[in-house]
Design a protein around this motif. Structure first.
Motif, PDB file in Angstrom:
ATOM      1  N   LYS A  37       0.623  -1.179  -0.084  1.00  0.00           N
ATOM      2  CA  LYS A  37       0.013   0.018   0.072  1.00  0.00           C
ATOM      3  C   LYS A  37       0.916   1.267   0.080  1.00  0.00           C
ATOM      4  CE  LYS A  37      -3.982  -1.657   0.192  1.00  0.00           C
ATOM      5  NZ  LYS A  37      -5.064  -1.607  -0.770  1.00  0.00           N
ATOM      6  N   LEU A  38       2.226   1.203   0.309  1.00  0.00           N
ATOM      7  CA  LEU A  38       2.845   2.423   0.432  1.00  0.00           C
ATOM      8  C   LEU A  38       4.067   2.277  -0.577  1.00  0.00           C
ATOM      9  CD1 LEU A  38       3.806   2.249   4.424  1.00  0.00           C
ATOM     10  CD2 LEU A  38       1.877   3.504   3.216  1.00  0.00           C
ATOM     11  N   GLY A  39       3.966   1.539  -1.727  1.00  0.00           N
ATOM     12  CA  GLY A  39       4.924   1.513  -2.687  1.00  0.00           C
ATOM     13  C   GLY A  39       4.547   0.601  -4.043  1.00  0.00           C
ATOM     14  N   ASP A  40       5.542   0.357  -4.572  1.00  0.00           N
ATOM     15  CA  ASP A  40       5.452  -0.433  -5.649  1.00  0.00           C
ATOM     16  C   ASP A  40       5.178  -1.885  -5.190  1.00  0.00           C
ATOM     17  OD1 ASP A  40       6.045   1.412  -7.501  1.00  0.00           O
ATOM     18  OD2 ASP A  40       8.244   1.099  -7.755  1.00  0.00           O
ATOM     19  N   ALA A  63      11.275 -10.025   6.798  1.00  0.00           N
ATOM     20  CA  ALA A  63      11.504  -9.167   5.674  1.00  0.00           C
ATOM     21  C   ALA A  63      10.782  -8.262   5.132  1.00  0.00           C
ATOM     22  CB  ALA A  63      12.091 -10.164   4.702  1.00  0.00           C
ATOM     23  N   TRP A  64       9.520  -8.512   5.232  1.00  0.00           N
ATOM     24  CA  TRP A  64       8.399  -7.588   4.678  1.00  0.00           C
ATOM     25  C   TRP A  64       8.502  -6.494   5.933  1.00  0.00           C
ATOM     26  CZ3 TRP A  64       9.002  -8.824   0.282  1.00  0.00           C
ATOM     27  CH2 TRP A  64       8.723 -10.100  -0.148  1.00  0.00           C
ATOM     28  N   ALA A  65       8.536  -6.861   7.239  1.00  0.00           N
ATOM     29  CA  ALA A  65       8.356  -5.698   8.286  1.00  0.00           C
ATOM     30  C   ALA A  65       9.468  -4.833   7.948  1.00  0.00           C
ATOM     31  CB  ALA A  65       8.399  -6.450   9.494  1.00  0.00           C
ATOM     32  N   ALA A  66      10.685  -5.342   7.708  1.00  0.00           N
ATOM     33  CA  ALA A  66      11.593  -4.240   7.489  1.00  0.00           C
ATOM     34  C   ALA A  66      11.246  -3.427   6.284  1.00  0.00           C
ATOM     35  CB  ALA A  66      13.010  -5.180   7.023  1.00  0.00           C
ATOM     36  N   GLU A  67      11.096  -3.887   5.216  1.00  0.00           N
ATOM     37  CA  GLU A  67      10.340  -3.176   3.878  1.00  0.00           C
ATOM     38  C   GLU A  67       9.378  -2.244   4.360  1.00  0.00           C
ATOM     39  OE1 GLU A  67      10.428  -2.012  -0.031  1.00  0.00           O
ATOM     40  OE2 GLU A  67      11.772  -3.610   0.891  1.00  0.00           O
ATOM     41  N   LYS A  69       9.054  -0.965   7.176  1.00  0.00           N
ATOM     42  CA  LYS A  69       9.504   0.211   8.050  1.00  0.00           C
ATOM     43  C   LYS A  69      10.262   1.063   7.134  1.00  0.00           C
ATOM     44  CE  LYS A  69      12.705   0.670  12.050  1.00  0.00           C
ATOM     45  NZ  LYS A  69      13.535   0.015  12.809  1.00  0.00           N
ATOM     46  N   ALA A  70      10.917   0.533   6.400  1.00  0.00           N
ATOM     47  CA  ALA A  70      11.676   1.400   5.229  1.00  0.00           C
ATOM     48  C   ALA A  70      10.889   2.243   4.606  1.00  0.00           C
ATOM     49  CB  ALA A  70      12.699   0.752   4.244  1.00  0.00           C
ATOM     50  N   ARG A  71       9.848   1.809   3.945  1.00  0.00           N
ATOM     51  CA  ARG A  71       8.901   2.622   3.226  1.00  0.00           C
ATOM     52  C   ARG A  71       8.085   3.779   4.039  1.00  0.00           C
ATOM     53  NH1 ARG A  71       6.100  -1.227  -1.435  1.00  0.00           N
ATOM     54  NH2 ARG A  71       7.903  -1.915  -2.140  1.00  0.00           N
ATOM     55  N   SER A  72       7.763   3.344   5.238  1.00  0.00           N
ATOM     56  CA  SER A  72       7.388   4.249   5.989  1.00  0.00           C
ATOM     57  C   SER A  72       8.273   5.575   6.359  1.00  0.00           C
ATOM     58  CB  SER A  72       6.838   3.786   7.483  1.00  0.00           C
ATOM     59  OG  SER A  72       5.934   2.778   7.260  1.00  0.00           O
ATOM     60  N   HIS A  73       9.624   5.004   6.592  1.00  0.00           N
ATOM     61  CA  HIS A  73      10.334   6.112   6.922  1.00  0.00           C
ATOM     62  C   HIS A  73      10.765   7.170   5.643  1.00  0.00           C
ATOM     63  CE1 HIS A  73      14.037   7.456   9.526  1.00  0.00           C
ATOM     64  NE2 HIS A  73      14.224   8.015   8.317  1.00  0.00           N
ATOM     65  N   ALA A  90      10.093  10.597  12.713  1.00  0.00           N
ATOM     66  CA  ALA A  90      11.112   9.494  12.596  1.00  0.00           C
ATOM     67  C   ALA A  90      11.781   9.163  13.873  1.00  0.00           C
ATOM     68  CB  ALA A  90      11.867   9.597  11.171  1.00  0.00           C
ATOM     69  N   GLY A  91      12.026   9.930  14.577  1.00  0.00           N
ATOM     70  CA  GLY A  91      13.141  10.038  15.817  1.00  0.00           C
ATOM     71  C   GLY A  91      12.254   9.793  16.972  1.00  0.00           C
TER      72      GLY A  91
END
Length: 106
Positions: A37-40, A63-67, A69-73, A90-91
Motif C-alpha cells: 500500500k506504501l509503494g511498488d 523481511a516484509w516488516a523491514a520493508e 519500516k523502510a517505506r514508512s520512513h 522518525a525519531g
C-alpha cells in the motif's frame, strides 16, 4: 528486495511466542499487503505463491516488516513539511510509539 535475512541461520522466537508456519504465513501476508500500500508491489515469493523462494514464512514476515519500516520512513522523509518535522516523526515520535507498543505486550 534483499535475500530475506539469509545471513541469519535461525529466527528463534522469544519463549512463549512460538508460532506455526501457517500463523507466520498469515502475518507475512498482512505485513506484505501493508507494504504494498506504501509503494511498488513487492515480488511474489511467499510460501505457496508463484516463484516460491523456499524461505520460511517467519523469514518473510520479518523481511516484509523491514520493508514496511523502510517505506514508512521514506514517506516521512519525503512528505514532512520540514527537516525538523521529519526528524521528530522518525525519531522522537517513533521511539515513543515503539516504547508504548513494547509496554503493551509485557
Amino acid at each position: 528486495m534483499d535475500p530475506h535475512g539469509d545471513h541469519m541461520l535461525a529466527w528463534p522466537a522469544p519463549p512463549g511466542q512460538e508460532r506455526t508456519e501457517e500463523q507466520w504465513a498469515v502475518i507475512a501476508g498482512q505485513v506484505r499487503h501493508a507494504a504494498n500500500k506504501l509503494g511498488d508491489p513487492l515480488p511474489a515469493c511467499l510460501p505457496g505463491e508463484p516463484r516460491q523462494c523456499g524461505r520460511s514464512a517467519q523469514q518473510h514476515a520479518l523481511a516484509w516488516a523491514a520493508e514496511l519500516k523502510a517505506r514508512s520512513h521514506y514517506l516521512i522523509e519525503v512528505y514532512a513539511p520540514s527537516e525538523e518535522a521529519a526528524g521528530y516523526a522518525a525519531g522522537t515520535l517513533y521511539r515513543e510509539r515503539l516504547a508504548e507498543l513494547r509496554a503493551s505486550v509485557r
